[in-house]
Design a protein around this motif. Structure first.
Motif, mmCIF file in Angstrom:
data_model
loop_
_atom_site.group_PDB
_atom_site.id
_atom_site.type_symbol
_atom_site.label_atom_id
_atom_site.label_comp_id
_atom_site.label_asym_id
_atom_site.label_seq_id
_atom_site.Cartn_x
_atom_site.Cartn_y
_atom_site.Cartn_z
ATOM 1 N N GLN A 44 -3.369 21.929 -8.119
ATOM 2 C CA GLN A 44 -4.107 20.585 -7.775
ATOM 3 C C GLN A 44 -3.251 19.144 -7.167
ATOM 4 O O GLN A 44 -2.418 19.095 -6.491
ATOM 5 N N ARG A 45 -4.521 18.666 -6.248
ATOM 6 C CA ARG A 45 -3.804 17.645 -5.512
ATOM 7 C C ARG A 45 -3.615 16.012 -6.509
ATOM 8 O O ARG A 45 -3.766 16.124 -7.536
ATOM 9 N N GLU A 46 -2.342 16.388 -6.623
ATOM 10 C CA GLU A 46 -1.772 14.975 -7.526
ATOM 11 C C GLU A 46 -1.148 13.435 -6.446
ATOM 12 O O GLU A 46 -0.744 13.839 -5.839
ATOM 13 N N LEU A 47 -0.947 13.034 -7.261
ATOM 14 C CA LEU A 47 -1.027 11.663 -6.169
ATOM 15 C C LEU A 47 1.012 11.099 -6.907
ATOM 16 O O LEU A 47 1.871 11.661 -7.750
ATOM 17 N N VAL A 48 0.934 10.899 -5.906
ATOM 18 C CA VAL A 48 2.673 10.461 -5.153
ATOM 19 C C VAL A 48 2.842 9.380 -5.141
ATOM 20 O O VAL A 48 4.649 8.566 -6.046
ATOM 21 N N ALA A 49 2.391 8.310 -4.702
ATOM 22 C CA ALA A 49 2.991 6.769 -3.992
ATOM 23 C C ALA A 49 2.218 6.100 -4.231
ATOM 24 O O ALA A 49 0.900 6.201 -3.626
ATOM 25 N N SER A 50 2.089 4.664 -4.492
ATOM 26 C CA SER A 50 0.612 3.642 -4.346
ATOM 27 C C SER A 50 1.621 2.545 -3.927
ATOM 28 O O SER A 50 2.333 2.339 -4.312
ATOM 29 N N VAL A 51 0.257 1.543 -3.069
ATOM 30 C CA VAL A 51 1.171 0.301 -2.481
ATOM 31 C C VAL A 51 0.126 -0.310 -2.845
ATOM 32 O O VAL A 51 -1.230 -0.412 -2.511
ATOM 33 N N SER A 52 -0.129 -1.554 -3.588
ATOM 34 C CA SER A 52 -1.349 -2.335 -2.707
ATOM 35 C C SER A 52 -1.394 -3.443 -2.014
ATOM 36 O O SER A 52 -0.017 -3.701 -1.019
ATOM 37 N N ARG A 53 -1.732 -4.133 -2.059
ATOM 38 C CA ARG A 53 -2.486 -4.697 -1.327
ATOM 39 C C ARG A 53 -1.236 -5.949 -0.817
ATOM 40 O O ARG A 53 -0.730 -6.713 0.212
ATOM 41 N N GLY A 54 -0.823 -6.638 -1.860
ATOM 42 C CA GLY A 54 0.388 -7.249 -1.920
ATOM 43 C C GLY A 54 2.295 -6.719 -2.011
ATOM 44 O O GLY A 54 2.280 -7.781 -1.662
ATOM 45 N N GLY A 55 1.897 -5.513 -2.365
ATOM 46 C CA GLY A 55 3.542 -4.894 -1.967
ATOM 47 C C GLY A 55 3.750 -4.637 -3.119
ATOM 48 O O GLY A 55 4.965 -3.869 -2.668
ATOM 49 N N SER A 70 4.985 2.394 2.185
ATOM 50 C CA SER A 70 4.718 1.001 2.318
ATOM 51 C C SER A 70 3.533 0.393 3.504
ATOM 52 O O SER A 70 2.987 1.660 3.362
ATOM 53 N N ARG A 71 2.949 -0.350 3.763
ATOM 54 C CA ARG A 71 1.922 -0.975 4.557
ATOM 55 C C ARG A 71 2.451 -2.040 5.257
ATOM 56 O O ARG A 71 2.633 -2.904 5.280
ATOM 57 N N ASP A 72 0.721 -1.827 6.032
ATOM 58 C CA ASP A 72 1.300 -2.785 6.672
ATOM 59 C C ASP A 72 -0.190 -3.394 7.529
ATOM 60 O O ASP A 72 -0.888 -2.968 8.521
ATOM 61 N N ASN A 73 -0.452 -4.117 6.905
ATOM 62 C CA ASN A 73 -2.296 -4.577 7.225
ATOM 63 C C ASN A 73 -2.745 -4.997 8.623
ATOM 64 O O ASN A 73 -3.758 -4.088 8.699
ATOM 65 N N ALA A 74 -1.715 -5.274 9.272
ATOM 66 C CA ALA A 74 -1.779 -5.436 10.318
ATOM 67 C C ALA A 74 -2.203 -4.521 11.377
ATOM 68 O O ALA A 74 -3.146 -4.718 12.729
ATOM 69 N N LYS A 75 -1.752 -3.706 11.138
ATOM 70 C CA LYS A 75 -1.315 -2.398 11.324
ATOM 71 C C LYS A 75 -2.761 -1.312 10.878
ATOM 72 O O LYS A 75 -2.647 -0.254 12.281
ATOM 73 N N SER A 76 -3.124 -1.879 10.098
ATOM 74 C CA SER A 76 -3.853 -0.675 9.341
ATOM 75 C C SER A 76 -2.834 0.552 8.952
ATOM 76 O O SER A 76 -3.778 1.713 9.626
ATOM 77 N N THR A 77 -1.838 0.720 8.679
ATOM 78 C CA THR A 77 -1.110 1.583 8.472
ATOM 79 C C THR A 77 -0.541 1.932 7.170
ATOM 80 O O THR A 77 0.341 0.432 6.862
ATOM 81 N N VAL A 78 -0.730 2.872 6.322
ATOM 82 C CA VAL A 78 0.398 3.089 5.678
ATOM 83 C C VAL A 78 1.767 4.627 5.786
ATOM 84 O O VAL A 78 1.179 5.368 6.377
ATOM 85 N N TYR A 79 2.823 4.101 5.422
ATOM 86 C CA TYR A 79 3.968 4.799 5.507
ATOM 87 C C TYR A 79 4.898 5.306 4.181
ATOM 88 O O TYR A 79 3.978 4.555 3.038
ATOM 89 N N LEU A 80 5.298 6.422 4.642
ATOM 90 C CA LEU A 80 5.771 6.980 3.600
ATOM 91 C C LEU A 80 7.504 7.722 3.461
ATOM 92 O O LEU A 80 7.337 8.700 4.757
ATOM 93 N N GLN A 81 8.412 7.300 3.414
ATOM 94 C CA GLN A 81 9.608 7.407 4.143
ATOM 95 C C GLN A 81 10.052 8.162 2.623
ATOM 96 O O GLN A 81 10.150 8.095 1.429
ATOM 97 N N MET A 82 10.232 9.782 2.890
ATOM 98 C CA MET A 82 11.082 10.192 2.252
ATOM 99 C C MET A 82 12.846 10.773 2.873
ATOM 100 O O MET A 82 12.870 12.098 3.685
#
Length: 115
Positions: A44-55, A70-82
């Motif tokens: 099943q699909r599982e949650l790996v990581a989450s980030v709030s608007r405040g970080g 991490s997320r960059d709201n100005a760029k509308s992008t979310v990242y996952l460094q693995m």
């Protein structure tokens, strides 16, 4: 309406690193919590990581200390460094809100970790 496109997956040896990106066609700033999910074959699909608007971040125990979201709201992008990837990290990785919104699911990006 936001459309999410994941990228950055690939084939990597165990112990290696990848950086996933999730680009939103619209602004993700209004979405309080963004997250990365993964789905391995036959599981099943599982949650790996989450980030709030405040970080503020949260991680599944299986990736704590190895993955960083991490997320960059100005760029509308979310990242996952693995880092320190393991064969059991092999899956298709998706981003979405948390809790997920059905119409936000994209194609995902495949991550394959060889032993």
């Amino acid at each position: 309406q936001v459309r999410l496109v994941e990228s950055g997956g690939g084939l990597v040896q165990a112990g290696g690193s990848l950086r996933l990106s999730c680009a939103g066609s619209g602004s993700i700033f209004s979405i309080n919590t963004m997250a990365w999910y993964r789905q391995a074959p036959g599981k099943q699909r599982e949650l790996v990581a989450s980030v709030s608007r405040g970080g503020s971040t949260g991680y599944d125990d299986s990736v704590k200390g190895r993955f960083s979201i991490s997320r960059d709201n100005a760029k509308s992008t979310v990242y996952l460094q693995m880092n320190s990837l393991k064969p059991e990290d092999t899956a298709v990785y998706y981003c979405n809100a948390n809790p997920p919104r059905p119409f936000y699911w994209g194609q995902g990006t495949q991550v394959t970790v060889s032993s």
